[in-house]
Design an enzyme around this catalytic site. Sequence first.
Site, mmCIF file in Angstrom:
data_model
loop_
_atom_site.group_PDB
_atom_site.id
_atom_site.type_symbol
_atom_site.label_atom_id
_atom_site.label_comp_id
_atom_site.label_asym_id
_atom_site.label_seq_id
_atom_site.Cartn_x
_atom_site.Cartn_y
_atom_site.Cartn_z
ATOM 1 C CB CYS A 1 -1.110 0.149 0.891
ATOM 2 S SG CYS A 1 -2.172 1.017 0.727
ATOM 3 C CD GLU B 1 -1.986 -6.079 5.605
ATOM 4 O OE1 GLU B 1 -2.349 -4.813 5.558
ATOM 5 O OE2 GLU B 1 -1.104 -6.189 4.632
ATOM 6 C CG HIS C 1 -4.112 -3.663 3.242
ATOM 7 N ND1 HIS C 1 -2.429 -3.450 3.582
ATOM 8 C CD2 HIS C 1 -4.543 -2.332 2.368
ATOM 9 C CE1 HIS C 1 -2.686 -1.920 3.752
ATOM 10 N NE2 HIS C 1 -3.957 -1.272 2.645
#
Length: 241
Positions: A115, A220, A218
Amino acid sequence: MALSVMALCVGANAQLVVGIAETRGETSASVGRTYVDAVARGGHVPVIIPDSPQAEKLMEGIDLLLLIGGGDVEPSRYGEETLPQCGTIELERDAFEYRLIDEAMRLGKPIFGICRGMQILNVYFGGTLYQDIPSQYKTTINHRNGGDNIGKITHCIRIEEGSRLREALGTECLGVNSSHHQAVKDVAPVFRVSALSTDGIIEGIESDTYNIAAVQFHPERLAIGDDTVFTALFKSFLLAK
């Protein structure tokens, strides 16, 4: 400068010490738990690099630098005046992350960005950003999904054939999450686009000159439960093999 010898010798299954640049909060030196968990899930050792005079020294002990999400990059760094629609600018964090990138380049350490991490890397190497997608780019996709929605699939991306991202994720099209209002506009000369959203927003970049890659979404937040696709990204970090 070619890919470093160390980077070329790192395989997808090697355990790495991953230095995660802190978010530089006013009262704490921390990173989001999801980043730490995703790095560990990938089989690596996560460590936080705080903004301190010793940050460069800490860089010597890591195998890879991870730059994560956060606020907006200062527009003057890519030669623009700040628009009213630009969000919270993180001047001190910009300077800190530039220091880390400088040191990673000096030491030949691989870098991966997520990001804001992708945006700061693009700016560092001479690229530009959309300061605010809704006011500068015509699209029907809401790229700014925060809070509880950050872990939800919101749109699809197309991954370029021959990219390291395509190799790691094993697919041409993929649903991803999204939580950003800025995006890469002009790609820095050292990068090539590795993924695009269906509306044309750049969702991934990687370099053939340096061992650097980044994504706009994202992963994660998606490398959880029985996931194998996004977990594979954290296992490999798109390192050259």
